[in-house]
Enzyme design. Structure first.
Site, PDB file in Angstrom:
ATOM      1  N   ASP A  67     114.038 213.845   3.471  1.00  0.00           N
ATOM      2  CA  ASP A  67     112.854 213.260   4.239  1.00  0.00           C
ATOM      3  C   ASP A  67     112.380 214.746   4.557  1.00  0.00           C
ATOM      4  OD1 ASP A  67     110.888 212.427   6.169  1.00  0.00           O
ATOM      5  OD2 ASP A  67     112.278 211.227   7.124  1.00  0.00           O
ATOM      6  N   HIS A  90     110.848 208.949   3.852  1.00  0.00           N
ATOM      7  CA  HIS A  90     111.102 208.433   5.372  1.00  0.00           C
ATOM      8  C   HIS A  90     110.651 207.492   5.954  1.00  0.00           C
ATOM      9  CE1 HIS A  90     109.454 210.249   9.427  1.00  0.00           C
ATOM     10  NE2 HIS A  90     108.312 209.403   8.610  1.00  0.00           N
ATOM     11  N   SER A 100     109.219 206.269  12.598  1.00  0.00           N
ATOM     12  CA  SER A 100     108.739 207.835  13.200  1.00  0.00           C
ATOM     13  C   SER A 100     108.003 207.909  14.199  1.00  0.00           C
ATOM     14  CB  SER A 100     106.994 207.999  11.100  1.00  0.00           C
ATOM     15  OG  SER A 100     106.762 209.399  11.616  1.00  0.00           O
TER      16      SER A 100
END
Lengths: 270, 448
Positions: A218, A246, A96
């Site tokens: 996602d 995610h 991320s």
């Protein structure tokens, strides 16, 4: 200096290999999030785990509001750890927001990194038509509100006593450790540094080869964003995963490990 | 790749009737977020039908902010920690309304694999949420107030620093002022000393002036007395010479007559000198009285002219007058005539044979309130640097002329004193070798 940085970022080293594989956690978590993936690489790599300052068991006294209000501050932390441990040819695995930390670090010292593995990367979360990041500013406000409310609830909750869970021995290793940052002010700043960042123009300056792991469905890093990252980064490899959500390294660790291994195997093997 | 993804719409698991209607929502979802079971209470809480929840992703029940929170916090916590209690979540009801819930969740291994499923218990929070909201806003206010206090503390520290700096500066200024005051005091003391000195000197000067004036008065008195004492024996000398010349004491030989004549001339000369000295002394001691009256200038000139005719004739000097009639001045007639006589005498004395002496008169020159009587000659003249000194007592311009032009040297001094005594003046102009002009300034008689 070196011990300070090791302590500051709660750096943990394991594995039997010589090439370093460094894992960088995302917003809202700490190095524990790699617990289901990192062990699969201990045989061949030197595993380097760390917590960002303000997360996990990092040194909160080292927190510098100005430094960490920008992702560049976190990238400096990464490079300082690399220098402190004299890491070369690093495989840098990021989740991320850490993918943009990886981008910034790789631009500054490209020779230090051999490959990047970017899980669910997003250079910008807020929509900027025609660019679609996936969020509006108000959505982030909703997240911040949720965080606020839970910190109120968690204040007396995440103490070590509650962490004990005899019924689930397989989780015992991490139960004695605090999990997410318990400092709401720091968490809020990290959220703002993450969700209000815009690193779209940095992508094309990365020369280190990268694997982009794109999850299905996602919400935080939609397909279009992953494809944008792939287009902008020269020599990047794009892989769409069956894993949804995610956090494939937690929800679908097997697929994640397999994708990484496939990318990292020597290219001369057909 | 290991493990099989769950089918999107798996067979709904059977829900125990007790659980189905328990007074709290119940829901189970998997690692992939897909809901596997939801009890009736939960569905009722949000207004969904079972088929709208089961088999769908749990994120579908959340507004966007909650979805991010789920991905970044709740799911990692559940997955790695195994449980998460009292998590506040904002869910979204079927009609779009926000439903705040508290969730307790725990993980358990799914049958046959490394996957996990998560059992969640939901409690609808209404009142509690309100209190929490209040608590939260109170806490935020406290945080803000704290920040503000810190900011103010910093400001106060800054202000204090500035005040201290200013105080220091003031102290320095005060010190400077004190130093300046000391300097000023010293200067003042110096000035006071100088002032005292000046006062002392002024006093001294006044004393000197008084002394000088006293000495001058004493001199005048002395001269007056001496002149008087000298004239008495001179008059006796003159009387006896006259008796001898008349032959009262026997016949006089030519040689004796000659000697007597010389004695007589010397006596007259001496007497004239003494008279001049006496006049000057009287004038300077302020004992002269002026009988002021309106007098015609021409009249006075006419009265004086004959008195110098013998000397004029003797030296063949041409004498001219140019005096308009009716110029009236307010003067002492005798004194003016004495002045004119003195000036004419001087002119004749210093004018060589065959020269010219002339008298002019004018009234109101340059609009002034004076009449002027000028006596001009073609005499030897006076060098400019000595012109100012001709009015001093006992001064003659050229020592070399002393013997040839005998006189007391007091004439001009007496004349100017007399002119001034009547409110007028006496001035001189001269070109060396060409001649001199002496001018008497006399006040005009107004309507007398």
């Amino acid at each position: 200096m070196t011990p300070d940085i090791i302590r500051r970022n709660n750096v943990r080293i394991s594995g039997r290999g010589s090439q370093p594989m460094m894992f960088a956690h995302g917003f809202g978590c700490d190095q524990n999030m790699w617990r289901l993936v990192a062990p699969a690489f201990e045989q061949d790599y030197k595993i380097v785990l760390f917590d960002y300052v303000g997360s996990g068991r990092s040194d909160l006294d080292s927190y510098d509001a100005a430094r960490y209000s920008d992702l560049r501050g976190y990238a400096q932390d990464v490079l300082e750890i690399c220098r402190a441990l004299d890491l070369q040819n690093v495989i840098f695995v990021s989740h991320s927001v850490s993918s943009m930390v990886a981008v910034l670090a790789a631009i500054e010292e490209p020779e230090r990194f051999e490959r990047l593995v970017l899980i669910g990367p997003s250079p910008r979360y807020i929509n900027d038509p025609p660019y679609v990041g996936g969020f509006e500013r108000e959505d982030i406000d909703g997240l911040l509100e949720m965080m606020d409310k839970n910190y109120v609830g968690w204040a007396n909750f995440l103490g070590p006593a509650i962490m004990k869970n005899d019924a689930r021995p397989e989780l015992a290793a991490e139960l004695t450790e605090s999990f997410c940052s318990t400092d709401p002010v720091i968490a809020r700043r990290f959220a703002e540094a993450t969700f209000f960042a815009d690193n779209r123009n940095d992508l094309r300056n990365v020369s280190v080869p990268a694997l982009i792991l794109q999850c299905s469905d996602d919400l935080i890093a939609p397909d279009a964003v992953g494809e944008f990252v792939h287009r902008e980064m020269q020599g990047s490899t794009f892989r769409k995963m069956a894993a949804t959500g995610h956090c494939p390294h937690m929800s679908h660790p097997e697929e994640t490990i397999e994708a990484m291994k496939e990318y990292l195997q020597p290219t001369d093997v057909g | 790749m290991s493990g099989e993804p769950l089918p999107l719409n798996p067979e709904p698991l059977a829900v125990d009737p007790i659980l189905d209607n328990a007074p709290c929502g119940f829901l189970t979802f998997g690692d992939d977020g897909v809901v596997q079971l939801a009890n009736a209470t939960f569905l009722e809480m949000l207004g969904y039908g079972s088929d709208e929840v089961v088999g769908h992703h749990i994120e579908r029940l959340m507004p966007v902010g909650s979805r991010i929170f789920y991905q970044t916090h709740w799911f990692p916590l559940l997955r790695l920690h195994g449980e998460a209690e009292e998590i506040f979540l904002m869910l979204r009801g079927k009609s779009g309304e926000q439903v705040g819930v508290l969730v307790n969740a725990s993980a358990r291994a799914a049958a046959g694999g490394s996957r996990r499923v998560y059992d969640c218990v939901f409690m609808h929070v209404r009142e509690r949420q309100k209190y929490e909201q209040e608590l939260l806003s109170a806490r935020k206010k406290a945080d803000l107030a704290n920040l503000e206090l810190e900011r103010q503390a910093v400001e106060l520290r800054d202000a204090n620093g500035k005040l201290e700096a200013q105080a220091l500066e003031l102290e320095m200024q005060q010190q400077q002022l004190e130093e300046q005051a000391v300097v000023l005091e010293e200067t003042s003391e110096e000035l006071r000393v100088i002032n005292e000195d000046l006062l002392a000197r002024t006093e001294e000067a006044e004393q000197l002036r008084d002394t000088a004036e006293a000495a001058n008065r004493a001199k005048s008195t002395f001269l007056a007395i001496m002149s008087h004492e000298l004239r008495t024996p001179l008059n006796a000398i003159a009387g006896y010479v006259q008796l001898m010349e008349m032959g009262i004491h026997g016949p006089v030989t030519a040689a004796q007559e000659e000697a007597l004549s010389r004695i007589s001339r010397s006596q007259r000369h001496l007497l004239r000198l003494i008279n001049d000295v006496l006049d000057l002394a009287r004038i300077e001691s302020g004992r002269v009285e002026y009988l002021l009256e309106a007098v015609d200038v021409a009249e006075m000139v006419t009265a004086v002219s004959p008195m110098i005719e013998p000397q004029l004739a003797k030296k063949h000097i041409t004498f001219t007058t140019s005096v308009p009639k009716g110029v009236m001045v307010r003067v002492d007639r005798e004194k003016v005539q004495q002045i004119l006589l003195n000036l004419l005498g001087n002119s004749v004395k210093f004018t060589p044979d065959g020269g010219t002496v002339s008298v002019h008169a004018a009234s109101h020159p340059d609009g002034s309130n004076f009449a002027l009587i000028s006596v001009e000659d073609t005499g030897i003249g006076i060098p400019p640097h000595k012109l100012g000194g001709v009015f001093e007592a006992f001064v003659q311009v050229d020592d070399g002329h002393n013997r040839a032009n005998e006189g007391s040297g007091l004439g001009l001094a007496i004349s100017r004193d007399l002119a001034r005594g009547m409110g007028g003046d006496l001035t001189a102009e001269s070109v060396l070798g060409k001649g001199s002009t002496f001018t008497v300034h006399l006040p005009i008689a107004n309507g007398d």
